[in-house]
Design an enzyme around this catalytic site. Sequence first.
Site, short mmCIF file in Angstrom:
data_model
loop_
_atom_site.label_atom_id
_atom_site.label_comp_id
_atom_site.label_asym_id
_atom_site.label_seq_id
_atom_site.Cartn_x
_atom_site.Cartn_y
_atom_site.Cartn_z
CG HIS A 81 -0.51 0.46 2.46
ND1 HIS A 81 -0.11 -0.37 3.47
CD2 HIS A 81 -0.32 1.72 2.93
CE1 HIS A 81 0.28 0.35 4.50
NE2 HIS A 81 0.18 1.61 4.20
CG ASP B 101 -0.27 -3.73 2.74
OD1 ASP B 101 0.36 -3.35 1.73
OD2 ASP B 101 -0.52 -3.00 3.73
CB SER C 12 2.87 1.83 6.04
OG SER C 12 1.61 1.87 6.60
N GLY C 13 4.99 -0.51 6.10
CA GLY C 13 6.09 -1.18 5.40
C GLY C 13 7.21 -1.57 6.33
N1 ARG Z 1 -1.27 2.66 6.84
C1 ARG Z 1 -0.36 3.34 7.67
C2 ARG Z 1 0.81 3.84 6.85
O1 ARG Z 1 0.68 3.95 5.67
C3 ARG Z 1 0.07 2.54 8.87
C4 ARG Z 1 -1.03 2.50 9.82
C5 ARG Z 1 -0.76 1.72 11.02
N2 ARG Z 1 -1.83 2.06 11.88
C6 ARG Z 1 -1.94 1.65 13.10
N3 ARG Z 1 -2.90 2.08 13.82
N4 ARG Z 1 -1.06 0.84 13.61
O2 ARG Z 1 1.83 4.28 7.33
#
Ligand code: ARG
Length: 295
Positions: free
Chosen positions: A88, A139, A236-237
């Site tokens: 993502h 993902d 993320s990642g």
């Molecule tokens: N989707 C988010 C990103 O792109 C990460 C979200 C993680 N969220 C959480 N509540 N742990 O960085």
Amino acid sequence: MKFQLFIYAISILPWHFIDYTTGFPQPITCGNRPVSDDVKSRIVGGRDAQPGSWPWLVSVQQPIDEETFLHLCGGSILNTHWVLTAAHCFKNHENDYVYSWRLVFGGNQLSVFGPEIEIRGISQKIVHETYDPEIEKNDVALLSVDRPIIYNRYIQPACLPRQTSDVSVMTDCYIAGWGVLEEEATEPSDILQEAQVQLIPNKRCNSPSWYNGGVGIYNLCAGYDKGGIDSCQGDSGGPLMCKDPNLRIFSVVGITSWGSGCAQARSPGVYSSTQYFLTWILEKIESASSSRQQV
Ligand code: ARG
């Protein structure tokens, strides 16, 4: 003779682990933390990481003008050619040319690059074939570097869990990243943050007042029932890391994927399980490197 062999085995134990497949001490080729293996435990509710604490951590950055780059996602070094990250991270960048992005290795404070830092371009991006952005299924993505990564005390490859490891019983788990320090924040953190988290069984994570079935078998949940400590945008990642009780080294067991807000009660972080994707990861790396050799 046997005694000498025993003494020899003891003397090398701190630097080697017993490979249970061969029964012989092998050098640890992943998960090394030469500079700092000290974890005291923002991410939300975390603390500054010591330089070198998580030497496989990568900052995936996008150019915003001629000389400025913006941290977008985290990642983990798998070997000298490959970085593991989330699919993502590229979701709203379908039209961007990721080959102009950069990967920063050995970083701690992103605004200050010391001599330990290495920067590479991306030469290949492999997103899971059946990644579903609607529900964040599968993902996971791999990035190859334009030139091999050179390891140093701040740059080391991550371990992945073994197919046979029981990840669910791992208790010593951490997240790390340059993501925002609060849910409403927009700027990523300059200094790498780390926090200790607990693995939460998928069944509990999927209960009605939690994610109500939104968590897949390919996911892991980690955080706290009452919230307060969590990954957030920009993490993320990046890795969810747990100490393997047998090997006594950290393995990257999850890839930061999603959550409802950040650090909210009954809404822990959701991670892609690297153990679930182990075959996919190994197959992709294997086939990419064998096709490279044929050229
Ligand atoms: N989707 C988010 C990103 O792109 C990460 C979200 C993680 N969220 C959480 N509540 N742990 O960085």
